[in-house]
Design an enzyme around this catalytic site. Sequence first.
Site, PDB file in Angstrom:
ATOM      1  N   PRO A 101       0.834  -1.211   0.000  1.00  0.00           N
ATOM      2  CA  PRO A 101       0.000   0.000   0.000  1.00  0.00           C
ATOM      3  C   PRO A 101       0.871   1.265   0.000  1.00  0.00           C
ATOM      4  CG  PRO A 101      -0.756  -1.565   1.660  1.00  0.00           C
ATOM      5  CD  PRO A 101       0.532  -2.109   1.120  1.00  0.00           C
ATOM      6  N   ALA A 104       1.678   4.444   3.366  1.00  0.00           N
ATOM      7  CA  ALA A 104       1.009   3.797   4.493  1.00  0.00           C
ATOM      8  C   ALA A 104       1.995   3.289   5.546  1.00  0.00           C
ATOM      9  CB  ALA A 104       0.142   2.657   3.976  1.00  0.00           C
ATOM     10  N   LEU A 106       4.512   1.311   5.022  1.00  0.00           N
ATOM     11  CA  LEU A 106       4.993  -0.052   4.754  1.00  0.00           C
ATOM     12  C   LEU A 106       6.197  -0.069   3.814  1.00  0.00           C
ATOM     13  CD1 LEU A 106       1.773  -2.263   4.514  1.00  0.00           C
ATOM     14  CD2 LEU A 106       3.272  -1.905   6.443  1.00  0.00           C
ATOM     15  N   GLY A 107       6.786   1.082   3.608  1.00  0.00           N
ATOM     16  CA  GLY A 107       8.056   1.129   2.861  1.00  0.00           C
ATOM     17  C   GLY A 107       7.916   0.989   1.361  1.00  0.00           C
ATOM     18  N   SER A 108       6.752   1.366   0.804  1.00  0.00           N
ATOM     19  CA  SER A 108       6.554   1.154  -0.636  1.00  0.00           C
ATOM     20  C   SER A 108       7.563   1.933  -1.472  1.00  0.00           C
ATOM     21  CB  SER A 108       5.129   1.506  -1.055  1.00  0.00           C
ATOM     22  OG  SER A 108       4.939   2.891  -0.994  1.00  0.00           O
ATOM     23  N   ALA A 110      10.641   2.961  -0.765  1.00  0.00           N
ATOM     24  CA  ALA A 110      11.984   2.368  -0.701  1.00  0.00           C
ATOM     25  C   ALA A 110      12.024   1.061  -1.482  1.00  0.00           C
ATOM     26  CB  ALA A 110      12.373   2.129   0.754  1.00  0.00           C
ATOM     27  N   ALA A 111      10.956   0.264  -1.380  1.00  0.00           N
ATOM     28  CA  ALA A 111      10.944  -1.030  -2.069  1.00  0.00           C
ATOM     29  C   ALA A 111      10.945  -0.834  -3.591  1.00  0.00           C
ATOM     30  CB  ALA A 111       9.738  -1.851  -1.629  1.00  0.00           C
ATOM     31  N   ASP A 152      14.247   2.560   6.243  1.00  0.00           N
ATOM     32  CA  ASP A 152      13.390   1.914   5.235  1.00  0.00           C
ATOM     33  C   ASP A 152      14.223   1.246   4.149  1.00  0.00           C
ATOM     34  OD1 ASP A 152      11.247   2.930   6.600  1.00  0.00           O
ATOM     35  OD2 ASP A 152      10.257   3.761   4.828  1.00  0.00           O
TER      36      ASP A 152
HETATM   37  O1  PMV Z   1       8.254   5.430   5.758  1.00  0.00           O
HETATM   38  P1  PMV Z   1       7.534   5.248   7.054  1.00  0.00           P
HETATM   39  O2  PMV Z   1       6.233   5.954   7.120  1.00  0.00           O
HETATM   40  O3  PMV Z   1       7.493   3.832   7.498  1.00  0.00           O
HETATM   41  O4  PMV Z   1       8.363   6.016   8.203  1.00  0.00           O
HETATM   42  C1  PMV Z   1       9.693   5.848   8.380  1.00  0.00           C
HETATM   43  C2  PMV Z   1      10.055   5.973   9.795  1.00  0.00           C
HETATM   44  C3  PMV Z   1      10.374   7.350  10.345  1.00  0.00           C
HETATM   45  O5  PMV Z   1      11.149   7.102  11.516  1.00  0.00           O
HETATM   46  C4  PMV Z   1       9.095   8.074  10.740  1.00  0.00           C
HETATM   47  C5  PMV Z   1      11.161   8.220   9.392  1.00  0.00           C
HETATM   48  C6  PMV Z   1      12.561   7.729   9.123  1.00  0.00           C
HETATM   49  O6  PMV Z   1      13.139   8.187   8.137  1.00  0.00           O
HETATM   50  O7  PMV Z   1      13.100   6.916   9.882  1.00  0.00           O
END
Ligand code: PMV
Length: 314
Positions: A101, A104, A106-108, A110-111, A152
Amino acid sequence: MPALSASAPGKIILFGEHSVVYQQPAIAVPVMQVKAKAIATPAIGKPSNSVQVIAPDIEINSTLKTLPLDHAISMAIDITLKELGISNHPAFNLRISSTIPLAAGLGSGAAVSVAIIRVVANFLGHNLSDKVVSDLAFEVEKIHHGTPSGIDNSVVTYAQPVYFIKDQLLETFPIQKPFTIVIGDTGIKSSTAVSVGDVREAWQADPAKYEKYFEACGKIAKQAREHIENGEIEKLGPLMNDNHEWLQEMNVSSQELDDLVQAARDAGAWGAKLSGGGRGGNMIALVDPDASESVADALIKAGAVQTIITKVGE
Ligand code: PMV
């Protein structure tokens, strides 16, 4: 040149989101049930250097040249070509899809970057190390997240549980006993850049108060790692609840997240918290494996638009 594909999983942050931006430790694990995938195929007959990007999920079917330069997809491709020192390459089509998703927690993002970086390098005959892939994905994250910690891109690249401290060598660690997490999606899209920016402003306005929050969350992540390494899974529940309270103090929770967290606890979860940037996106609940379905049902009844049951450490 054959068609090649690469994929990368989603992720959840078990402990330490936000405080991780301030050098405190955090724990993140991959979620293998969802993934981003990129497929590169030769574009026969097209002039060299042309790239056709096809990403139906976000309604893109255009040449790389016509995508904005700061688009995450363009950046991932360009940064990979630059890393490889390639200025002239055969034409290819790049098809991108994802079951993670969007926006949200869940790291979309970065993935998708990791899948693109890997497949573009492979297609052009190169194999980049995980460290390089993660570093390149981090560069893309910076454009979209402002000041990301790097957690992430790390967890998604290595696809292993990570104990992460910003600017330090990445540590993976053993999971003594697998455990079950139910992920509940509020369905509310939320920008991590905005919540990270708001926490930064609040920290700047009152550093002492916020540093106390960050340290408390860091301590929780450290304790959690010990419990995970010792197989003391139930002890993680209260730590999750505590972590959620600190995140509430940081003003990154929301009514919807709090409702789902409460619903999971009421349904028997050992602990629950928001996961990721907050304000929307996902929450997680640690459950007895036998209770996973009933907790997932309770989350749907309480308004979750989707749930995922995932086993960590298997
Ligand atoms: O990408 P998200 O929404 O899972 O958030 C990452 C985690 C944070 O600590 C809020 C930001 C970060 O860069 O570490």
